[in-house]
Design an enzyme around this catalytic site. Structure first.
Site, mmCIF file in Angstrom:
data_model
loop_
_atom_site.group_PDB
_atom_site.id
_atom_site.type_symbol
_atom_site.label_atom_id
_atom_site.label_comp_id
_atom_site.label_asym_id
_atom_site.label_seq_id
_atom_site.Cartn_x
_atom_site.Cartn_y
_atom_site.Cartn_z
ATOM 1 N N ASN A 142 -18.905 1.478 -59.753
ATOM 2 C CA ASN A 142 -20.055 2.283 -59.344
ATOM 3 C C ASN A 142 -19.920 3.751 -59.695
ATOM 4 O OD1 ASN A 142 -18.011 1.853 -57.144
ATOM 5 N ND2 ASN A 142 -19.153 3.529 -56.201
ATOM 6 N N GLN B 253 -23.692 -3.373 -58.594
ATOM 7 C CA GLN B 253 -24.153 -2.557 -59.721
ATOM 8 C C GLN B 253 -24.429 -3.387 -60.974
ATOM 9 O OE1 GLN B 253 -24.971 0.567 -59.672
ATOM 10 N NE2 GLN B 253 -24.193 1.150 -57.668
ATOM 11 N N HIS C 187 -31.585 -2.651 -52.288
ATOM 12 C CA HIS C 187 -32.094 -1.303 -52.553
ATOM 13 C C HIS C 187 -31.593 -0.722 -53.867
ATOM 14 C CE1 HIS C 187 -28.690 1.535 -51.591
ATOM 15 N NE2 HIS C 187 -28.206 0.433 -51.060
ATOM 16 N N THR D 239 -32.057 -13.542 -36.429
ATOM 17 C CA THR D 239 -33.366 -13.925 -36.944
ATOM 18 C C THR D 239 -33.555 -13.399 -38.360
ATOM 19 O OG1 THR D 239 -34.305 -13.876 -34.723
ATOM 20 C CG2 THR D 239 -35.857 -13.749 -36.564
ATOM 21 N N CYS E 233 -21.776 6.990 -51.479
ATOM 22 C CA CYS E 233 -21.182 6.639 -50.193
ATOM 23 C C CYS E 233 -20.096 7.616 -49.765
ATOM 24 C CB CYS E 233 -20.609 5.224 -50.250
ATOM 25 S SG CYS E 233 -21.868 3.952 -50.474
#
Length: 382
Positions: free
Chosen positions: A149, A178, A201, A237, A325
């Protein structure tokens, strides 16, 4: 605005958002409910799973929905540790993994597991023979990312898989966050790969969506216990709107994958060809097939990465320092450090990461802006 930070996150696709909103409004029953509203939701969830599986060339039962890459990485690593601890407590990984993998390994070390961190060469790539040499009778997992990454190195997944064919009891996990949509599915889903993790995302799906490819027959302990959802492997759920949107996003991604990859390579090469001529520039990513099409890491040696990021931001161009990150933390880049890049150079590194919305014209604007900024940095560079 020029957005060159797609490896950090991507803007949700408008068609994908429409799918999410429509399902949220019209198909909001719990997939586990026995009544018709639950059945409709359940059917849509399974259709989404089937669509993803077909697009990736795997079986529907091998797709397990999650909340994203970090959950997937943690689940496969810790789920393997729990499921196979009676057979051993040794794990092999690389020294350039994403923080989600690296920190999960550290936690297991605190619990008594042993982890071997493989070195990398000057391009950030492991040697498959190092994997073979590191295997022990008590090895239960090998975890190697598909695409780095930070600098975009493609790891030798097929070669590692060929070695692991002689060790069928060892789980082989690939962090593929990636890698999706980058023309390397044949590497990610090569024969010996048991698990691969993905995050929505990163390819225009909603945040909080993702999935794990889990090869049929491989055992994992659940990370989240609950009501038996996702084959009893991931309680909670199901996120039906998110998973339907995720499937839509992968379909749109696959429709134009080859064209996008080709354009990304052209943009990347145009930038490399321009900036490499400057005396204080160090380019870590290459434009060849050994690197992903969308990631370009370089440094203006003598100018800290955050300074470069904000300078481009002032011109409405968005890039990042290596991994998003860790970019807000005062820590060295793990990949460049593992490559033995001196800290004073590594701290100058920035990352350009491309996506399907980027153009060659944007590359030209970037290069023109680079010229202007570099001229201004001369006071710093001396």
């Amino acid at each position: 605005m020029i957005y060159f930070d797609n490896s950090a996150t991507t803007k949700i696709n408008s068609e994908v958002l429409d799918t999410y909103n429509t399902v949220s409004k019209k198909i909001w029953g719990n997939p586990s409910s026995l009544h018709n509203m639950g059945e409709v939701s359940w059917n849509l969830l399974q259709q989404s799973r089937q669509q993803i599986a077909k697009l990736l060339g795997v079986q529907p039962g091998e797709i397990i929905f999650t909340s994203g890459g970090s959950e997937g990485d943690n689940w496969v690593i810790k789920g393997t540790a729990l499921a196979k601890r009676q057979f051993g407590k040794h794990i092999i990984t690389s020294s350039v993994e994403h923080a989600a993998v690296r920190n999960a390994m550290h936690q297991l070390e605190d619990l008594g597991f042993e982890v071997t961190y493989l070195p990398v060469d000057a391009e950030g790539r492991i040697n498959p023979e190092d994997v073979k040499a590191a295997i022990r009778p008590d090895t239960i997992l090998v975890s190697i990312m598909a695409v780095n990454n930070e600098i975009g190195t493609i790891q030798p997944i097929r070669e590692v898989g060929a070695i692991l064919k002689d060790y069928p009891r060892i789980h082989f996990m690939v962090d593929a966050v990636q890698a999706i949509g980058k023309g390397i599915d044949d590497i990610v889903f090569s024969d010996r790969v048991d698990f691969a993790t993905f995050s929505g995302h990163k390819f225009h799906a909603p945040r909080g969506t993702g999935f794990v490819y889990k090869k049929n027959g491989r055992q994992l302990a659940p990370l989240i216990d609950g009501g038996g959802q996702e084959q009893g492997l991931r309680g909670g759920t199901e996120n039906t709107p998110g998973d339907a949107a995720l499937a839509k996003s992968i379909r749109l991604l696959k429709e134009k994958e080859s064209t996008v990859v080709n354009t990304e390579r052209q943009i990347k090469q145009r930038i490399i060809d321009h900036i490499k001529a400057f005396p204080h520039v160090k380019v870590f990513s290459k434009g060849n097939d050994g690197f992903a099409s969308h990631i370009l890491c370089f440094a203006i040696v003598g100018v800290r990465g955050e300074t470069v990021v904000h300078a481009f931001e002032d011109h409405n161009i968005y890039i990042s320092t290596t991994s998003a990150c860790s970019s807000k933390k005062d820590t060295e880049t793990s990949t460049l450090s593992a490559m033995n890049v001196p800290q004073n150079i590594a701290e100058c590194a920035v990352r350009v990461s491309l996506g399907d919305q980027n153009t060659l014209e944007e590359a030209d604007v970037f290069n023109d802006t680079f010229d202007e900024l570099y001229d201004g940095f001369k006071k710093i560079l001396g």
